[in-house]
Motif scaffolding. Sequence first.
Motif, short mmCIF file in Angstrom:
data_model
loop_
_atom_site.label_atom_id
_atom_site.label_comp_id
_atom_site.label_asym_id
_atom_site.label_seq_id
_atom_site.Cartn_x
_atom_site.Cartn_y
_atom_site.Cartn_z
N ALA A 1 -20.84 -27.77 80.81
CA ALA A 1 -22.13 -27.93 81.51
C ALA A 1 -22.40 -26.72 82.31
O ALA A 1 -23.81 -26.35 82.21
CB ALA A 1 -22.12 -29.22 82.57
N TYR A 2 -21.67 -26.12 83.03
CA TYR A 2 -22.02 -24.90 83.66
C TYR A 2 -22.67 -23.91 82.67
O TYR A 2 -23.48 -23.26 83.01
CB TYR A 2 -20.73 -24.40 84.31
N SER A 3 -21.91 -23.84 81.61
CA SER A 3 -22.15 -22.41 80.56
C SER A 3 -23.62 -22.84 80.08
O SER A 3 -24.43 -21.98 80.01
CB SER A 3 -21.29 -22.51 79.44
N ALA A 4 -23.94 -24.29 79.75
CA ALA A 4 -25.22 -24.62 79.11
C ALA A 4 -26.32 -24.10 79.98
O ALA A 4 -27.43 -23.70 79.93
CB ALA A 4 -25.29 -25.84 78.63
N ALA A 5 -26.10 -24.70 81.36
CA ALA A 5 -27.19 -24.60 82.56
C ALA A 5 -27.35 -23.01 82.76
O ALA A 5 -28.37 -22.63 83.24
CB ALA A 5 -26.56 -25.18 83.89
N ASP A 6 -26.20 -22.38 82.72
CA ASP A 6 -26.63 -20.90 83.07
C ASP A 6 -27.62 -20.43 82.20
O ASP A 6 -28.31 -19.38 82.22
CB ASP A 6 -25.07 -20.25 83.13
N VAL A 7 -27.23 -20.65 80.68
CA VAL A 7 -28.20 -20.02 79.82
C VAL A 7 -29.37 -20.72 79.81
O VAL A 7 -30.38 -19.78 79.77
CB VAL A 7 -27.42 -20.63 78.23
N VAL A 8 -29.61 -21.87 80.21
CA VAL A 8 -31.09 -22.27 80.30
C VAL A 8 -31.86 -21.62 81.35
O VAL A 8 -32.68 -21.29 81.31
CB VAL A 8 -30.92 -23.79 80.54
N ALA A 9 -30.93 -21.44 82.72
CA ALA A 9 -31.51 -20.73 84.01
C ALA A 9 -31.53 -19.43 83.63
O ALA A 9 -32.50 -18.93 84.32
CB ALA A 9 -30.59 -21.26 84.92
N LYS A 10 -30.92 -18.83 82.79
CA LYS A 10 -31.13 -17.54 82.75
C LYS A 10 -32.07 -17.00 81.67
O LYS A 10 -32.92 -16.08 81.71
CB LYS A 10 -29.93 -16.68 82.91
N VAL A 11 -31.60 -17.33 80.52
CA VAL A 11 -32.19 -16.82 79.14
C VAL A 11 -33.32 -17.67 79.10
O VAL A 11 -34.67 -17.07 78.79
CB VAL A 11 -31.37 -17.02 77.96
#
Lengths: 251, 251
Positions: B223-233
Amino acid sequence: QTLTPGQHDVVVFAVLAAAFALLAHTLHSWRSASEVGVRYRPAVVAALCIGAVATVSYALVHHAVDTGFTLVDGVYEPGEPARSSLFTRYVDWSVTVPLLTVELLAVCALAGARARRVRASTMAAAFLMVVTGFVGSQVVAEGRSTGALVGWGLVSTAFFGYLYVALVGAVRGSRGSMSAESFASLRNAAVVLLSTFGVYPLVYAVPVFVDVTPSWFVGMQVAYSAADVVAKVGFGVLVFKVAKLRTAEDL
Amino acid sequence: QTLTPGQHDVVVFAVLAAAFALLAHTLHSWRSASEVGVRYRPAVVAALCIGAVATVSYALVHHAVDTGFTLVDGVYEPGEPARSSLFTRYVDWSVTVPLLTVELLAVCALAGARARRVRASTMAAAFLMVVTGFVGSQVVAEGRSTGALVGWGLVSTAFFGYLYVALVGAVRGSRGSMSAESFASLRNAAVVLLSTFGVYPLVYAVPVFVDVTPSWFVGMQVAYSAADVVAKVGFGVLVFKVAKLRTAEDL
Ligand SMILES: CC1=C(/C=C/C(C)=C/C=C/C(C)=C/C=O)C(C)(C)CCC1
Ligand SMILES: CC1=C(/C=C/C(C)=C/C=C/C(C)=C/C=O)C(C)(C)CCC1
């Protein structure tokens, strides 16, 4: 000193967050240098060099903290690499503090031979300040001799005094040569830099007055990391602003 | 927790895929920054810095997961480095979430002193939100104290509330100053950023309600990895679009 996991994590947090902030500052300086006029470019190039050197230095400090402590029975035991979590910082400063004076002077309004003289003498004073502090805090008896700490600390403070007076003079002398807005930003930048300068001798003096317990060790690492970020990134952002304002005024 | 090889591989996949996506985003921001006008350049430079810091952070998380588990008798046993697979993320956020607010505000239409005030206060709130969350989830009793998780979580949520309201206000206030098309894209970008913001407190709260079994650990990492990619990329791509549209409108 042995650290609790919580204390260990606070130190790692401070060191790694400083490394990340410095990496961001390096990329910002690289990508934005072309936005300021050629006359003020040396300030941004100095910021870029400072950021890169400090990023690498913090990567080394992170490695020292990471490999220097091992978790045994729920506490972190320090090993030999833990020592360099303090002394690598002096190596960083010996290069970056002279460059910080270049960065500040590049947006002041000194000209010609006077500018070159002030720059050379403040760079030399900054370098000698750091090297003599390093001798007192690390070389003599691994920093455990109070006499050496005080003696070399005083020598270092003499260079500090010279540096301080020369930089204040350069900023004051720039008042007449730029707009009130630029000068106000220059003043802010100088205040930020020179007030963080006060943190370093205070942390240096900690072992003179108290026994360095684990909490003090954590406090020293956090204070140095925070001061470095303010003196390099915070100061750098303000200098960038002065450079952009003065670029616009020169057109 | 011990992980089955399948669970271990899912975590490594999520972390490494995030690192690769962030690396691509970093290079895209670097190469394309010059396509947007100088006025919106800070948004793309912020994206570049965010991408670079997060890429390094994910490389460290990958290293922590890779060296933190050893395959013994068909299951992965966690070792000491596995701890930093969660806390390195907080270090990343402490630098990147303040920069994400810079990125969003750089394409909003606030001006002058008001813009500087909103930027400074949202950056501070974002930093304090992450640091207080870090204290609750890692520093106090290694995150095993429910009281500390809840208490510091609430402090963090207060900063979160301020941040949320300030950013929504800045986006709303920009409506009148740009074309409907630019504003629609700005709105999308803000919706993407602010809805991923909701994922982090939910994952943080998992240990308050359930016992963190291996499956929960895997779920948190994914969940953290997916959220980071959405929020940054994902967010970064949308901001880039706003910056290009507004550049074209300014001509
Ligand atoms: C006076 C004095 C010192 C001053 C150090 C300073 C002023 C360091 C500044 C470092 C900066 C600004 C780093 C930037 O990132 C020492 C060497 C601790 C030794 C004790 C006496
Ligand atoms: C409210 C709250 C939190 C919020 C965290 C947020 C909102 C993080 C956002 C991170 C982003 C956007 C990263 C980007 O890549 C914490 C710290 C988990 C602690 C518990 C309370």
